[in-house]
Design an enzyme around this catalytic site. Structure first.
Site, PDB file in Angstrom:
ATOM      1  N   GLY A 138       0.706  -1.325   0.009  1.00  0.00           N
ATOM      2  CA  GLY A 138      -0.152  -0.103   0.002  1.00  0.00           C
ATOM      3  C   GLY A 138       0.846   1.240  -0.070  1.00  0.00           C
ATOM      4  N   SER A 139       0.423   2.015   0.622  1.00  0.00           N
ATOM      5  CA  SER A 139       0.975   3.676   0.682  1.00  0.00           C
ATOM      6  C   SER A 139       2.274   3.738   1.259  1.00  0.00           C
ATOM      7  CB  SER A 139       0.137   4.507   1.508  1.00  0.00           C
ATOM      8  OG  SER A 139      -1.123   4.514   0.822  1.00  0.00           O
ATOM      9  N   THR A 140       3.031   2.765   2.007  1.00  0.00           N
ATOM     10  CA  THR A 140       4.260   2.756   2.309  1.00  0.00           C
ATOM     11  C   THR A 140       4.995   2.739   0.955  1.00  0.00           C
ATOM     12  OG1 THR A 140       4.221   0.523   2.672  1.00  0.00           O
ATOM     13  CG2 THR A 140       4.070   1.789   4.719  1.00  0.00           C
ATOM     14  N   MET A 141       4.728   2.394   0.033  1.00  0.00           N
ATOM     15  CA  MET A 141       5.654   2.474  -1.380  1.00  0.00           C
ATOM     16  C   MET A 141       5.598   3.776  -1.776  1.00  0.00           C
ATOM     17  SD  MET A 141       6.617  -0.621  -1.293  1.00  0.00           S
ATOM     18  CE  MET A 141       7.243  -0.547  -2.748  1.00  0.00           C
ATOM     19  N   LYS A 142       4.816   4.682  -1.302  1.00  0.00           N
ATOM     20  CA  LYS A 142       4.809   6.161  -2.097  1.00  0.00           C
ATOM     21  C   LYS A 142       6.145   6.990  -2.109  1.00  0.00           C
ATOM     22  CE  LYS A 142      -0.074   6.365  -1.740  1.00  0.00           C
ATOM     23  NZ  LYS A 142      -1.542   7.319  -1.279  1.00  0.00           N
TER      24      LYS A 142
END
Length: 692
Positions: free
Chosen positions: A332-336
């Site tokens: 999820g958003s930890t990859m942003k």
């Protein structure tokens, strides 16, 4: 009657037989001389007849004696080696001895796994006079039914195991029973003295000391004891009397030791807070990694539910498997942050480049992308701060799938981390040619491809190390094969992304619950939908928070993941508080926790400085000077949290922290009282005086 003497007939007869007697002038001959042959001399004929018999007897004796010498010569020379071997076989036997398995230590030298001598029970049924009586006597000792023991003893085998690696109580009972044909022997058994500590990472071994999972399996060849053939002497019953090899010979076959980068204290703190996060959120399971960024050493590898390898047979595979290495999830958003770094590196965006976030809903073909809030125009750094999926999707579309995929690939996604753990997953990262437009969009906010927690931690260490990707380290000795460091981002780009991650925590971002007073923290939340077995996405989520501290020059990286939380599925709500507690305790243990804001004379709260020592620090010094009593709680009421934890850590334990604030208001147990080994001290916090 002669000469006036009367001579009896018997006497006269005797006188006649006396040799050489002169009678009337004539010497008579002896009686024997008048016989046909002499008693003192054989006749020549008699001698001639006896000689052959004498010769025959002498020859027979000579032949017999020669035969005996020939037989002795044959036994000594011809049959000697074979007979000597048979004799040795009767009194000596050759056994294969296996050395003890090597130990596993943490980075401080604390034993995480070790081998100990245990007793095993075996029997020689052929030596038993009454097998049924022996079975009846053994059954209660071995905690079995007499029928079970009888079946073991019923065969014609000369050797049978009755029980392996029994307790000292059972061994003592076997000795006391003195049963014919029942014996004890020593074997090595694996022991994990810290029980649940890093259970899944360590793994476990089977009955014969072979590694079956975790590090025990990964380093089985290094840990396993070597085999050696030993000559042992035994008595008539086959009992071993003694070894013919020295202690040094046996020690030389011991397995090799392993020293991990894991710190047992940090591991314990991570496990405690992870368990709290999973249970309080109603989650299914969880994982946590703590990494020392100075050399990318993994200090903690925690999983929940816990697993005790001392009793591995009680658990199912779902618990004992090393899911942090095996399970690849959509993060999820930890990859942003990687999307931002790639776009900045390629010059596609700048920090303040504006993106319209469609007021919370963005339609792409037949698919809709949503944000949790109705954002309009956002600069790039706020796209990351507020974790806008729509803003991230537009950045990804601007950069293109080939470029973005290239950065993910170089960061190590889709490949194993090189830690060498059994069953480690490479994750799933399809080639860019297989990506459609919607795949690029979802990949921009961390969906559509999967990664393991170690992969995520390694990629973030690249940003913390000024854009240089280095391998993670889990084992210090034996040293793993060296890998080259690779530059992925420029130092300027890495520093810019770290500044954006700081806004996530320190500003009004999604990670405010990860704040630590007196220190700048950077991080990123993640809330990812889990793929459904039937296709698409289901209703379950993975909540994640990854933080770096201090963000100006990161020293520690901590990532917390909770799988399928029920009360809330947001990473900033579920995982960020656990990150904060682990970070505070780790900093306190390692000596890096800053002093909390305190009140000065005018009542205004400010940071302590060398010129203005706060009153709490003076109190802390006075209390720390009190001699420590082993097992007794120090007096920490009124102290800053950092000092309180340091005092408890110096006594070999870490307290449980409850409440909000910076100063200890209450402690359990009270100062000077002992705490049980099974329980831990608890500290309750309150806000510092004068802090608004």
């Amino acid at each position: 009657m002669a000469n006036g003497r009367r001579t009896t007939p018997r006497r006269e007869k005797a006188e006649k037989t006396r040799p050489g007697k002169v009678r009337n002038g004539y010497r008579s001959k002896p009686f024997s001389a008048r016989l046909p042959f002499s008693a003192d001399r054989e006749s020549p004929a008699a001698v001639r007849s006896a000689r052959p018999r004498i010769i025959i007897v002498a020859v027979c004796f000579a032949l017999l004696w020669g035969a005996l010498w020939l037989r002795a010569l044959h036994v000594q020379v011809v049959d000697g080696p074979e007979l000597a071997a048979k004799a040795r076989k009767q009194h000596l036997t050759s056994l294969t001895a296996t050395g003890p398995r090597g130990n596993i230590f943490d980075r401080t030298g604390r034993a995480m796994a070790k081998s100990v001598e245990l007793y095993s029970v075996f029997a020689r049924p052929l030596e038993m006079a009454d097998r049924e009586a022996t079975a009846d006597a053994l059954a209660p000792i071995l905690d079995r039914t007499p029928g079970q023991v009888r079946r073991l003893l019923a065969g014609r085998s000369g050797f049978v195991w009755l029980d392996r690696k029994v307790s000292d109580r059972v061994a003592a009972a076997i000795r006391a029973a003195r049963l014919d044909g029942v014996y004890l022997t020593t074997e090595y058994g694996r022991q994990y003295p810290n029980k649940y500590l890093a259970g899944q990472l360590l793994g476990f071994v089977g009955l014969d000391e072979q590694g079956l999972s975790g590090l025990e399996l990964a380093y089985d060849k290094h840990l396993a004891g070597k085999n050696i053939r030993l000559q042992v002497q035994r008595d008539a019953k086959g009992n071993v009397l003694r070894f013919d090899h020295s202690v040094d010979d046996v020690a030389s076959i011991r397995g090799g030791d392993i020293t991990l980068t894991i710190d047992a204290h940090v591991q314990l703190m991570a496990q405690e807070e992870l368990a709290k996060a999973v249970t309080e959120s109603g989650g299914k399971q969880g994982g946590c990694l703590v990494v020392d960024l100075e050399n990318n050493d993994i200090l903690a590898w925690a999983q929940y539910p816990f697993f005790n390898p001392n009793d591995y047979e009680r658990y199912g595979q779902a618990v004992w498997r090393n899911s942090l290495a095996i399970d690849a999830l959509e993060m999820g958003s930890t990859m942003k942050p990687f999307l931002m770094a790639a776009a900045l590196q390629e010059g596609v965006i700048e920090r303040d480049t504006l993106f319209f976030c469609e007021n919370g809903r963005f339609k792409i073909g037949r698919n809709s992308i949503r944000d949790t809030h109705e954002y309009g125009w956002l600069p790039a750094h706020k796209v990351l701060r507020y974790s806008s999926n729509i803003g991230s999707a537009k950045i990804g579309m601007t950069m293109g799938k080939k470029t973005y995929h290239g950065y993910l690939d170089r960061l190590g996604f889709g490949r194993k981390t090189g830690l060498g753990l059994p069953g480690e997953s490479p994750g799933i990262l399809r080639p860019p040619g297989a990506w459609r437009e919607i795949d690029l969009v979802t990949a921009s906010f961390g969906q559509g491809f999967s990664a393991t927690l170690p992969q995520l931690a390694r990629a973030f260490s690249c940003l913390a190390n000024q854009g240089v990707l280095r391998p993670l380290s889990l084992v210090k000795n034996p040293e793993p094969k060296a890998e080259d460091a690779v530059r992925i981002f420029s130092p300027e780009v890495a520093q810019e992304v770290l500044a954006m991650m700081s806004e996530v925590v320190e500003e009004d971002g999604t990670g405010t619950r990860a704040r630590i007073a007196g220190m700048q923290v950077g991080g990123k939340t993640g809330t990812a939908q889990k793929a459904s077995p039937n296709g698409g996405y289901g209703k379950e989520y993975v909540a994640t928070f990854l933080g770096l501290l201090p963000i100006e020059k990161p020293r520690y990286l901590i990532v917390v993941l909770v799988d399928e939380p029920q009360k809330s599925h947001y990473g900033g709500v579920v995982a960020a508080p656990a990150f904060r507690e682990i970070a505070v305790k780790t900093l306190a243990y390692k000596g890096g926790l800053p002093d909390m804001p305190v009140a000065c004379e005018n009542g205004a709260a400010r940071q302590p400085s060398p010129a203005c020592k706060p009153e709490e620090l003076a109190i802390a010094k006075a209390k720390a000077a009190v001699p420590a009593t082993e097992g007794m709680a120090p007096d920490v009421v009124g102290l800053p949290l950092r000092k309180a934890i340091e005092l408890f850590a110096s006594r070999g334990t870490m307290p449980v922290v409850k409440g909000e604030g910076e100063v200890v208001a209450r402690q359990e147990p009270a100062a000077g009282r002992a705490w049980k080994e099974a329980s831990e001290p608890t500290l309750w916090l309150e806000a510092a005086k004068g802090k608004g």
